[in-house]
Design an enzyme around this catalytic site. Structure first.
Site, PDB file in Angstrom:
ATOM      1  CG  HIS A 204      41.266  37.933  43.351  1.00 52.84           C
ATOM      2  ND1 HIS A 204      41.380  39.012  42.505  1.00 52.84           N
ATOM      3  CD2 HIS A 204      39.997  37.970  43.811  1.00 52.84           C
ATOM      4  CE1 HIS A 204      40.231  39.667  42.466  1.00 52.84           C
ATOM      5  NE2 HIS A 204      39.365  39.045  43.249  1.00 52.84           N
TER       6      HIS A 204
ATOM      7  CG  ASP B  11      37.426  37.156  41.095  1.00 54.47           C
ATOM      8  OD1 ASP B  11      37.087  37.284  42.289  1.00 54.47           O
ATOM      9  OD2 ASP B  11      37.021  37.927  40.191  1.00 54.47           O
TER      10      ASP B  11
HETATM   11  O1  DOR Z   1      32.536  38.631  39.436  1.00 53.31           O
HETATM   12  C1  DOR Z   1      32.962  39.154  40.459  1.00 53.31           C
HETATM   13  N1  DOR Z   1      32.498  38.781  41.671  1.00 53.31           N
HETATM   14  N2  DOR Z   1      33.860  40.138  40.366  1.00 53.31           N
HETATM   15  C2  DOR Z   1      34.243  40.859  41.437  1.00 53.31           C
HETATM   16  O2  DOR Z   1      35.059  41.728  41.281  1.00 53.31           O
HETATM   17  C3  DOR Z   1      33.638  40.607  42.770  1.00 53.31           C
HETATM   18  C4  DOR Z   1      33.136  39.239  42.866  1.00 53.31           C
HETATM   19  C5  DOR Z   1      32.243  39.002  44.055  1.00 53.31           C
HETATM   20  O3  DOR Z   1      32.605  39.417  45.161  1.00 53.31           O
HETATM   21  O4  DOR Z   1      31.191  38.361  43.893  1.00 53.31           O
END
Ligand code: DOR
Length: 442
Positions: free
Chosen positions: A64, A309
């Site tokens: 991710h 992430d």
């Molecule tokens: O903090 C986040 N940033 N959560 C997400 O789900 C998307 C991501 C982003 O694309 O910046």
């Protein structure tokens, strides 16, 4: 390419239950020999990388991340993102489709793949959209996306709020064998929210995002998954309640896998104090209790993997006032250092941490993509790290364009020293070598 011998490291390959001091020979881009410390390698002509005192493991796999290309090249590109990933020890990264245009058809997937082949330095595996244009209404052409080579489907950044759409996606996962990754957030509960709902959000006068915003969609997804027999993967789990729901579903035999991020596993909402936008992330950093529940989930395998992430944003975007700044943390380059904190504190074992970054994500994406193993014949994707090296996070050193980390200026213990992708050294920490770490030489 000349062969390379990685000598005298502690080789940890959790997928094969290997943990011993030894040496690894890489030839023709593949692992060609693994031996004990005293064994002599079969080949005679090779470069040597002495890994004494270091951990040698399969290259990390990140299910991710956000590479931002196409569309948001000011935040990151495939070139800078893969460099940052390599600095973090990752040799395979799966990029989310919230680009512009979104990755919802073959031509956008082809674009990511060809750009990654030309400009990336590690393996990039795209994730396709669940819905057309990520609008949450019509399903994307999942057959076309699967044929184009996506490894999963997600509308990440946005939840799939329409239950019928989610049901169809889960039904599709039965035939495609590819997971449906959901960003679980009931927008009616989180609308306008900036951080975790609680005492701190009240003090800062910021609208909160309650844990039920995540848990209600997790519960719905688990129910739909049970009824369809599909495969759901829950992205960035942040609450203790969500961990409990996933645990119970697994006990019932529901096909669910789940990930937690380094930031949700190590930081709390306290970080937002002072309206620190670098700690603004979605889902938000939660409480100590949630962190403990996530770690417990990691240990009992309710949480299958760790995924970064990685969400880079520009300094200008993050410099805005809190409610205008975007959500996201630049995570590749601090992942290992912050996660090693869990190992040093005795929260999880080193082998388990490596498993959650290698063999376990390889199971999810399918072994043909990210090897996650040091078995003989496997592509030579190898990460070498010093578990005890202390360093201070300096965002000026980041390869990522995203300097948005709440860990800036902080000391971490544990650092990637070299990353090898397909037998090629794609990252080496020259600073460590030059400071007289005599253990690394070529
Ligand atoms: O903090 C986040 N940033 N959560 C997400 O789900 C998307 C991501 C982003 O694309 O910046």
């Amino acid at each position: 390419m000349k062969s390379l011998l990685i000598q005298n490291g502690r080789i940890i390959d959790p997928g094969r239950k290997l943990d011993e001091v030894g040496s690894l020979l890489i030839a023709g881009g593949k692992i060609s020999w693994v031996g004990r410390a005293k064994d002599t390698p079969p080949d005679a002509d090779y470069d040597v990388l002495d890994a004494k005192g270091l951990i040698v493991c399969p290259g990390f796999i990140d299910l991710h991340c956000h590479l931002r290309q196409p569309g948001f090249e000011g935040q990151e590109t495939i070139a800078t993102g893969t460099m940052a990933a390599a600095r973090g020890g990752f040799t395979t990264v799966c990029c989310m489709p919230n680009t512009e245009p979104p990755l919802d058809n073959k031509s956008t997937i082809d674009y990511v793949k060809s750009t990654a082949a030309a400009e990336g330095i590690i393996r990039v595996l795209p994730i396709g959209c669940i819905s057309r244009g990520r609008m949450g209404e019509e399903p994307a052409d999942m057959d076309e996306l699967a044929a184009a080579g996506v490894v999963a489907f997600s509308d990440d950044g946005e939840p799939v709020l329409n239950p019928e759409l989610m049901r169809r996606a889960l039904e599709y996962s039965c035939s495609s064998g590819l997971p449906i990754i959901d960003h679980c957030e009931d927008k009616t509960l989180s609308e306008g929210g900036q951080m975790n709902e609680g005492k701190i959000s009240a003090e800062l006068e910021l609208k909160g995002i309650p844990d039920t915003a995540e848990e209600s969609i997790v519960a719905r997804d688990l129910d739909l998954t049970e009824k369809t027999g599909g495969w759901v993967h829950i992205a960035h789990v942040s609450t203790g309640g969500a961990v409990d729901l996933i645990r119970r579903a697994k006990e019932k035999g529901v096909r669910v896998t789940a990930e937690a991020t380094p930031h949700h596993l190590t930081l709390t909402e306290e970080r937002v104090k002072g309206c620190n936008t670098s700690a603004k992330v979605n889902p938000p950093l939660r409480t100590e209790r949630d962190v403990k529940a996530l770690i417990k989930g990691l240990k009992d395998n309710t949480i299958d993997i760790i995924a970064t992430d990685h969400a880079p944003h520009t300094e200008a975007e993050k410099r805005q006032q809190f409610d205008l700044a975007p959500f996201g943390i630049s995570g590749f380059e601090t992942a290992l250092g912050s996660l090693m904190g869990l190992v040093h504190r005795g929260d999880i074992s080193l082998v388990s941490l490596i498993n959650k970054l290698t063999a376990a994500p390889a199971e999810i994406i399918g072994k043909k993509y990210g090897p996650g193993t040091l078995a003989i014949g496997a592509p030579a994707d190898v990460t070498i790290f010093d578990p005890n090296l202390e360093w201070t996070v300096d965002t000026k050193d980041f390869a990522s364009k995203g300097k948005n980390t709440p860990l800036a200026g902080e000391k971490l213990k544990g650092r990637v020293v070299a990353t090898i992708y397909g037998g090629k050294v794609v990252y080496r920490d020259e600073g460590v070598t030059m400071k007289g770490r005599e253990t690394i030489k070529r």
